[in-house]
Motif scaffolding. Structure first.
Motif, PDB file in Angstrom:
ATOM      1  N   ALA A 145       3.655  14.119 -37.734  1.00  0.00           N
ATOM      2  CA  ALA A 145       3.854  14.749 -39.044  1.00  0.00           C
ATOM      3  C   ALA A 145       2.798  15.820 -39.308  1.00  0.00           C
ATOM      4  O   ALA A 145       3.107  16.889 -39.846  1.00  0.00           O
ATOM      5  CB  ALA A 145       3.825  13.691 -40.149  1.00  0.00           C
ATOM      6  N   VAL A 146       1.550  15.537 -38.937  1.00  0.00           N
ATOM      7  CA  VAL A 146       0.483  16.532 -39.101  1.00  0.00           C
ATOM      8  C   VAL A 146       0.820  17.794 -38.310  1.00  0.00           C
ATOM      9  O   VAL A 146       0.733  18.916 -38.825  1.00  0.00           O
ATOM     10  CB  VAL A 146      -0.872  15.958 -38.637  1.00  0.00           C
ATOM     11  N   ALA A 147       1.212  17.606 -37.048  1.00  0.00           N
ATOM     12  CA  ALA A 147       1.540  18.754 -36.205  1.00  0.00           C
ATOM     13  C   ALA A 147       2.696  19.562 -36.791  1.00  0.00           C
ATOM     14  O   ALA A 147       2.661  20.802 -36.828  1.00  0.00           O
ATOM     15  CB  ALA A 147       1.881  18.281 -34.793  1.00  0.00           C
ATOM     16  N   LEU A 148       3.721  18.876 -37.266  1.00  0.00           N
ATOM     17  CA  LEU A 148       4.867  19.565 -37.861  1.00  0.00           C
ATOM     18  C   LEU A 148       4.454  20.379 -39.081  1.00  0.00           C
ATOM     19  O   LEU A 148       4.896  21.526 -39.259  1.00  0.00           O
ATOM     20  CB  LEU A 148       5.938  18.545 -38.257  1.00  0.00           C
ATOM     21  N   CYS A 149       3.628  19.800 -39.933  1.00  0.00           N
ATOM     22  CA  CYS A 149       3.199  20.501 -41.148  1.00  0.00           C
ATOM     23  C   CYS A 149       2.384  21.743 -40.813  1.00  0.00           C
ATOM     24  O   CYS A 149       2.507  22.780 -41.482  1.00  0.00           O
ATOM     25  CB  CYS A 149       2.395  19.561 -42.041  1.00  0.00           C
ATOM     26  N   ILE A 150       1.558  21.666 -39.785  1.00  0.00           N
ATOM     27  CA  ILE A 150       0.764  22.828 -39.388  1.00  0.00           C
ATOM     28  C   ILE A 150       1.669  23.930 -38.841  1.00  0.00           C
ATOM     29  O   ILE A 150       1.514  25.108 -39.180  1.00  0.00           O
ATOM     30  CB  ILE A 150      -0.310  22.424 -38.364  1.00  0.00           C
ATOM     31  N   VAL A 151       2.627  23.567 -38.012  1.00  0.00           N
ATOM     32  CA  VAL A 151       3.569  24.554 -37.477  1.00  0.00           C
ATOM     33  C   VAL A 151       4.346  25.219 -38.606  1.00  0.00           C
ATOM     34  O   VAL A 151       4.493  26.454 -38.643  1.00  0.00           O
ATOM     35  CB  VAL A 151       4.537  23.883 -36.474  1.00  0.00           C
ATOM     36  N   GLN A 152       4.848  24.423 -39.541  1.00  0.00           N
ATOM     37  CA  GLN A 152       5.608  24.973 -40.666  1.00  0.00           C
ATOM     38  C   GLN A 152       4.739  25.874 -41.540  1.00  0.00           C
ATOM     39  O   GLN A 152       5.172  26.938 -41.997  1.00  0.00           O
ATOM     40  CB  GLN A 152       6.194  23.831 -41.493  1.00  0.00           C
ATOM     41  N   MET A 153       3.501  25.440 -41.778  1.00  0.00           N
ATOM     42  CA  MET A 153       2.588  26.218 -42.616  1.00  0.00           C
ATOM     43  C   MET A 153       2.278  27.570 -41.981  1.00  0.00           C
ATOM     44  O   MET A 153       2.308  28.615 -42.655  1.00  0.00           O
ATOM     45  CB  MET A 153       1.294  25.447 -42.825  1.00  0.00           C
ATOM     46  N   LEU A 154       1.991  27.590 -40.680  1.00  0.00           N
ATOM     47  CA  LEU A 154       1.682  28.841 -39.997  1.00  0.00           C
ATOM     48  C   LEU A 154       2.847  29.820 -40.088  1.00  0.00           C
ATOM     49  O   LEU A 154       2.661  31.025 -40.282  1.00  0.00           O
ATOM     50  CB  LEU A 154       1.333  28.570 -38.530  1.00  0.00           C
ATOM     51  N   ASN A 155       4.042  29.292 -39.983  1.00  0.00           N
ATOM     52  CA  ASN A 155       5.224  30.145 -40.041  1.00  0.00           C
ATOM     53  C   ASN A 155       5.476  30.670 -41.448  1.00  0.00           C
ATOM     54  O   ASN A 155       5.708  31.874 -41.644  1.00  0.00           O
ATOM     55  CB  ASN A 155       6.446  29.381 -39.538  1.00  0.00           C
ATOM     56  N   GLU A 156       5.393  29.783 -42.440  1.00  0.00           N
ATOM     57  CA  GLU A 156       5.739  30.180 -43.802  1.00  0.00           C
ATOM     58  C   GLU A 156       4.666  31.028 -44.481  1.00  0.00           C
ATOM     59  O   GLU A 156       4.982  31.939 -45.246  1.00  0.00           O
ATOM     60  CB  GLU A 156       6.035  28.935 -44.633  1.00  0.00           C
ATOM     61  N   LEU A 157       3.391  30.759 -44.189  1.00  0.00           N
ATOM     62  CA  LEU A 157       2.323  31.527 -44.825  1.00  0.00           C
ATOM     63  C   LEU A 157       2.050  32.847 -44.110  1.00  0.00           C
ATOM     64  O   LEU A 157       1.735  33.852 -44.743  1.00  0.00           O
ATOM     65  CB  LEU A 157       1.022  30.709 -44.878  1.00  0.00           C
ATOM     66  N   PHE A 158       2.167  32.840 -42.778  1.00  0.00           N
ATOM     67  CA  PHE A 158       1.720  34.001 -42.010  1.00  0.00           C
ATOM     68  C   PHE A 158       2.754  34.568 -41.047  1.00  0.00           C
ATOM     69  O   PHE A 158       2.466  35.553 -40.354  1.00  0.00           O
ATOM     70  CB  PHE A 158       0.448  33.629 -41.226  1.00  0.00           C
ATOM     71  N   GLY A 159       3.923  33.948 -40.979  1.00  0.00           N
ATOM     72  CA  GLY A 159       4.931  34.433 -40.049  1.00  0.00           C
ATOM     73  C   GLY A 159       4.572  34.209 -38.595  1.00  0.00           C
ATOM     74  O   GLY A 159       5.079  34.891 -37.699  1.00  0.00           O
ATOM     75  N   ILE A 160       3.708  33.243 -38.337  1.00  0.00           N
ATOM     76  CA  ILE A 160       3.281  32.935 -36.965  1.00  0.00           C
ATOM     77  C   ILE A 160       4.195  31.871 -36.372  1.00  0.00           C
ATOM     78  O   ILE A 160       4.344  30.788 -36.938  1.00  0.00           O
ATOM     79  CB  ILE A 160       1.808  32.446 -36.945  1.00  0.00           C
ATOM     80  N   GLU A 161       4.794  32.180 -35.247  1.00  0.00           N
ATOM     81  CA  GLU A 161       5.692  31.241 -34.571  1.00  0.00           C
ATOM     82  C   GLU A 161       4.874  30.355 -33.633  1.00  0.00           C
ATOM     83  O   GLU A 161       4.488  30.777 -32.543  1.00  0.00           O
ATOM     84  CB  GLU A 161       6.762  31.998 -33.787  1.00  0.00           C
TER      85      GLU A 161
END
Length: 305
Positions: A145-161
Motif C-alpha cells: 500500500a505504501v508503494a502504491l501511494c507513492i507511485v500514485q502521488m508522483l504521478n498526480e502531483l508531478f506527472g512522473i510515471e
C-alpha cells in the motif's frame, strides 16, 4: 501558533503589520515578535521592517507546525543516525499510530539487507509508526500500500510515471527514486507495531554518489516542496488503508509492477532463482516460472531484472 502566523504571511504575500497579526490571532505584539524571531532563526525568509513582516519566498521546512492537524505526531530532527532507530524507541514506548519521525539528514540511513541509503540534504527521509490490527503474515499489504501511494502521488502531483520493482523499490525508468524498509514487533498473532521507513529522493542529487538513482529535481529540473509531498502521502495512505482490502491492493500492485512479465533473477539467503516473473500470490510472494516449466514462489530476496 507558528502555523497560524505562517498561514497569515503566506496568504497575504505582502507586508502585514504586527498589530494586524496580533488582532487576528488574539495574542500580544510581543508574542508575535517572539514567534517571528524564532521562525527567522530556524531559516524562514521573513523580512522585518517598520511596516511589519513579509514572507520573502518559500522555505522547504518539515517542522511539526507545517502539518497543523498532525503536528503532535511529527518528530523532526536536523540529523539522526537513522529515523528507523528513533521510531523504534518511540514505538516501544507506546507512541500513537501514524507517528512520523523525520530527519533532514541521516548519518546511518539504511535500506533492505542493511545497505547504505545515502541521505543527503534535500531528500525526504521519514519513518511511519503503524499499529495495524492484522496478522503478521499479512503485513506485506502495508508495504504494498505504501508503494502504491507513492507511485500514485508522483504521478498526480508531478506527472512522473513510476513503477514498483518487487518487493518495494520505486523506479522511474530503470533508476530508483524511492526505497522502503519495514520493521515489526509482534507476539503470537498480535502486531505491536510496524515501522515503515521511506527514503524519497526529492531535491537532492543522488546520482552523484549512486548512478542507479534519480530524484524529482533531476527529473523536473526544479525544486519542489517536501512538506506538500509528505502531507499528500500521509493523507493518501491513511485513506487507502481505510478503503481497500487485500484483493484490491494486489490488483493495483500488479498494475504498477515493473517486475511481472520480466525475466528475473532473485537472490535469497539460500539460493538463486531465475525465470519469468508471472504473478504475486496472496502472501506477497513472487511466483516465478522456471526454465523447465515448473513454478516457484519466493517471499524474500533481492530481485534483478
Amino acid at each position: 501558533m507558528k502555523s497560524r502566523i505562517l498561514a497569515l504571511l503566506r496568504e497575504k504575500g505582502a507586508v502585514i503589520s504586527g498589530e494586524c497579526i496580533s488582532d487576528v490571532l488574539g495574542i500580544s505584539r510581543v508574542s508575535v515578535w517572539k514567534h517571528i524571531r524564532k521562525l527567522q532563526e530556524l531559516g524562514y525568509p521573513i523580512r522585518s521592517s517598520a511596516k511589519g513582516y513579509q514572507m520573502d519566498g518559500d522555505f522547504d521546512a518539515l517542522y511539526p507546525w507545517e502539518f497543523s492537524h498532525q503536528a503532535y505526531k511529527i518528530y523532526f530532527h536536523q540529523q539522526l543516525p537513522s529515523t528507523m532507530d528513533a521510531a523504534l524507541e518511540l514505538a516501544r514506548n507506546g507512541c500513537d499510530a501514524f507517528t512520523v519521525v523525520i530527519a533532514e539528514q541521516q548519518a546511518k540511513g539504511r535500506g533492505r539487507l542493511n545497505r547504505v541509503w545515502h541521505s543527503t540534504k534535500g531528500g525526504l527521509y521519514f519513518t511511519l509508526v503503524l499499529r495495524p490490527e492484522i496478522s503478521p503474515v499479512f503485513l506485506f499489504q502495508i508495504n504494498f500500500a505504501v508503494a502504491l501511494c507513492i507511485v500514485q502521488m508522483l504521478n498526480e502531483l508531478f506527472g512522473i510515471e513510476a513503477g514498483i520493482k518487487w518487493p518495494n523499490d520505486i523506479l522511474v525508468g530503470k533508476k530508483k527514486i524511492c526505497g522502503m524498509l519495514s520493521q515489526m514487533e509482534a507476539e503470537a498473532e498480535h502486531v505491536s507495531f510496524l515501522n515503515v521507513g521511506i527514503g524519497l529522493n526529492v531535491n537532492n542529487l543522488p546520482s552523484a554518489v549512486e548512478p542507479g538513482a534519480i530524484s524529482i529535481f533531476e527529473i523536473l529540473g526544479t525544486k519542489v516542496a517536501r512538506r506538500k509531498i509528505l502531507s499528500d502521502f500521509l493523507a493518501r495512505f491513511e485513506a487507502f488503508l481505510n478503503q481497500n482490502d487485500i484483493g484490491n491492493i494486489l490488483v493495483q500492485w500488479r498494475q504498477c509492477s515493473l517486475t511481472l512479465g520480466r525475466t528475473v533473477r532473485v537472490v535469497t539467503t539460500n539460493n538463486v532463482v531465475e525465470g519469468r516473473a508471472i504473478d504475486i500470490d496472496e502472501n506477497g510472494g513472487l511466483t516465478i516460472r522456471l526454465a523447465d516449466g515448473t513454478e516457484k514462489t519466493v517471499v524474500y530476496g533481492d530481485c534483478f531484472h
